[in-house]
Enzyme design. Structure first.
Site, PDB file in Angstrom:
ATOM      1  N   ILE A   6       1.036  -1.212  -0.136  1.00 22.79           N
ATOM      2  CA  ILE A   6      -0.038   0.130  -0.085  1.00 22.79           C
ATOM      3  C   ILE A   6       1.092   1.181   0.011  1.00 22.79           C
ATOM      4  CG2 ILE A   6      -1.857   1.222   1.306  1.00 22.79           C
ATOM      5  CD1 ILE A   6      -2.936  -1.520   2.485  1.00 22.79           C
ATOM      6  N   THR A   8       0.607   3.987   1.097  1.00 24.03           N
ATOM      7  CA  THR A   8       0.865   5.017   2.484  1.00 24.03           C
ATOM      8  C   THR A   8       1.398   4.082   3.434  1.00 24.03           C
ATOM      9  OG1 THR A   8      -1.501   4.272   3.079  1.00 24.03           O
ATOM     10  CG2 THR A   8      -1.326   6.488   1.785  1.00 24.03           C
ATOM     11  N   CYS A   9       1.824   3.021   3.333  1.00 23.22           N
ATOM     12  CA  CYS A   9       2.309   2.204   4.136  1.00 23.22           C
ATOM     13  C   CYS A   9       4.020   2.553   4.473  1.00 23.22           C
ATOM     14  CB  CYS A   9       2.355   0.539   4.050  1.00 23.22           C
ATOM     15  SG  CYS A   9       3.244  -0.630   5.001  1.00 23.22           S
ATOM     16  N   ASP A  10       4.176   2.805   5.658  1.00 24.98           N
ATOM     17  CA  ASP A  10       5.887   3.125   5.715  1.00 24.98           C
ATOM     18  C   ASP A  10       6.588   2.094   5.619  1.00 24.98           C
ATOM     19  OD1 ASP A  10       5.085   5.804   6.615  1.00 24.98           O
ATOM     20  OD2 ASP A  10       4.715   5.217   8.829  1.00 24.98           O
ATOM     21  N   ARG A  13       7.050   1.791   2.147  1.00 17.48           N
ATOM     22  CA  ARG A  13       7.934   2.707   1.557  1.00 17.48           C
ATOM     23  C   ARG A  13       9.469   2.541   1.711  1.00 17.48           C
ATOM     24  NH1 ARG A  13       5.025   8.022   3.563  1.00 17.48           N
ATOM     25  NH2 ARG A  13       2.966   7.298   3.439  1.00 17.48           N
TER      26      ARG A  13
END
Length: 104
Positions: A6, A8-10, A13
């Site tokens: 996803i 927005t998942c740290d 990233r």
């Protein structure tokens, strides 16, 4: 190499940044392909479902009892992330073991 996660998942990233040239597949927007979910289930079993997620806690008991692959199809954010396909070998999460295997 394909990273399923996803945007927005740290953790996703961090993995994307470290891996560099990788194809990103957003499971929230595009879902998790059934064949990938089946391969991940065969390799990791129950670990593929993140039972600590907000999505899991919001599910009713009868929903939680559904087949895990159907549950992931209906709620792709339940997948533990990231799921990385490196030439047919699957890795789950971004722990030290995965980093060592993929980064050397």
């Amino acid at each position: 190499m394909i990273l399923y996660g996803i945007k927005t998942c740290d953790t996703c990233r961090k993995a994307l940044k470290a891996l560099g040239n990788v194809t990103f597949h957003d499971v929230r927007a595009d879902g998790l392909p059934r064949e990938v979910a089946q391969a991940a289930w065969a390799r990791f079993g129950d670990a593929i479902v993140n039972r600590q997620s907000t999505t899991w806690r919001a599910l009713a008991e009868d929903e939680r009892a559904r087949d895990p692959l159907d549950l992931l199809a209906a709620h792709p954010t339940l997948m533990k992330r990231p799921l990385i396909d490196a030439g047919g070998t699957l890795y789950l999460g971004w722990g030290k073991d995965t980093q060592a295997a993929l980064l050397g």
